[in-house]
Design an enzyme around this catalytic site. Structure first.
Site: not given
Ligand code: SF4
Length: 351
Positions: A99, A124, A342
């Site tokens: 996406e 994360c 986000c």
């Molecule tokens: S996309 Fe970014 S915020 Fe999500 S787990 Fe991966 S590093 Fe972490």
């Protein structure tokens, strides 16, 4: 498909300008022909050789007969939020989905948030993409083609004028493809973005931050999200490898071009990292840096239970930073109704 797929040999979208010149030279064509084809693909976004009206028919025929193709990502769905944010879902040639988000900005322009991996290995705890795990890295062509192809989802009077590597994936975990894609995005005969309109965001892969600084003069954003190693270890496992001190030491060395600032993203998790004490520690950590802080109240998804802090808490946190002269903005949450905010990216299982 392997976790690091090789670029398709026959896809012109996967080729740098030099490789395209070599490919066409092997077909007996001069350099300027390759440049014409390059412009059609990357500046004008055509997907059909027949649309290349100033390229001789004989060459177009040779390309088709040689099995050459254009395009690496295919728009499957565009969802538009009530606030004008558009989430573009792409299907890749191996069936994987990624996406990209188009965020409307003042002046009718869009910032595009691109993906660099299918899923993400960083885990994360506040991020939906992290919950998916890593399926594979994207190739440079798949990254660049998100920008070329997404133009069709932008209204005719608008344009994409900023690209941020903040979609699915940790861009610095896929360093080579990301660096190559930055080179392509900045080619003046293609997408033609300047380095200052590109931002790479990282969870904190220290050796690759150093390498990026030596490779391309792009903006750097750090996803910090905690002010103690104890909390950061819990919410961002990458911190166990490169703790806050090592991360900030590397960031302080990042060769920022004059008049630019580092961005620190800070996802506010209610009761975890949003206290006045955290705000004061954050000030201390960033002391002396040309930095701005982007506060992002946590966006809920159907995953582990964090709380979105109240608006008052967010404002109080921000005030502490502002009162001490640190630029701190609260990111206006966009695209929440279409899971484009986000930390929300990633294909949902079918209902
Ligand atoms: S996309 Fe970014 S915020 Fe999500 S787990 Fe991966 S590093 Fe972490």
């Amino acid at each position: 498909m392997s976790i690091r797929p090789a670029p398709s040999e026959r896809s012109l979208t996967e080729m740098s300008r030099d490789r395209l010149r070599e490919t066409l030279a092997a077909l007996g064509e001069p350099k300027y022909r390759a440049d014409q084809v390059y412009k059609w693909i990357f500046a004008r976004g055509v997907r059909d050789f027949d649309a290349m009206t100033d390229v001789p028919k004989a060459l177009r025929q040779k390309l088709v007969e040689g099995g050459y193709t254009i395009g690496r990502v295919y728009v499957e769905r565009v969802r538009e939020s009530v606030d004008g944010t558009r989430k573009v879902q792409f299907r890749l040639s191996d069936g994987a989905a990624i996406e990209s988000v188009l965020i409307p900005m003042p002046g009718g322009v869009f910032t595009q948030c691109v993906s660099s991996q299918v899923g993400c290995a960083m885990d994360c705890q506040f991020c939906y993409t992290g919950k998916l795990g890593l399926s594979r890295h994207l190739t440079a062509g798949e990254i660049v083609d998100q920008v070329v192809t997404a133009r069709a989802a932008v209204p005719p009077e608008g344009r994409i004028d900023h690209v941020v590597y903040m979609g699915m994936g940790e861009p610095l975990h896929n360093f080579d493809a990301v660096a190559e894609s930055i080179g392509s995005l900045c080619d003046k005969d293609g997408v033609a973005l300047s380095h200052k309109r590109i931002t790479v965001s990282t969870s904190g892969l220290v050796p690759q931050i150093d390498k990026l600084g030596q490779t391309a003069p792009v903006n750097l954003a750090i996803s910090l999200n905690a002010t103690t190693n104890e909390v950061r270890d819990r919410v961002m496992p990458v911190n166990k490898r490169w703790p806050i001190e090592a991360l900030l030491e590397s960031v302080r060395k990042y060769p920022l071009p004059p008049r630019r600032k580092l961005t620190f993203e800070y996802v506010l998790l209610g009761g975890v990292n949003d206290s006045d004490e955290d705000a004061r520690r954050l000030l201390k950590l960033l002391r002396g840096m040309a930095a701005r802080v982007n506060l992002i109240p946590w966006n809920p998804f159907s995953g582990p239970a964090y709380e979105r802090p109240s608006d008052e808490r967010v404002r109080a946190f921000q005030r502490i930073l502002l009162n001490r002269g640190l630029t701190a903005t609260v990111r206006v949450t966009k695209g929440l109704d279409i899971d484009a905010a986000c930390g929300q990216l990633g294909e949902r299982p079918a209902a």
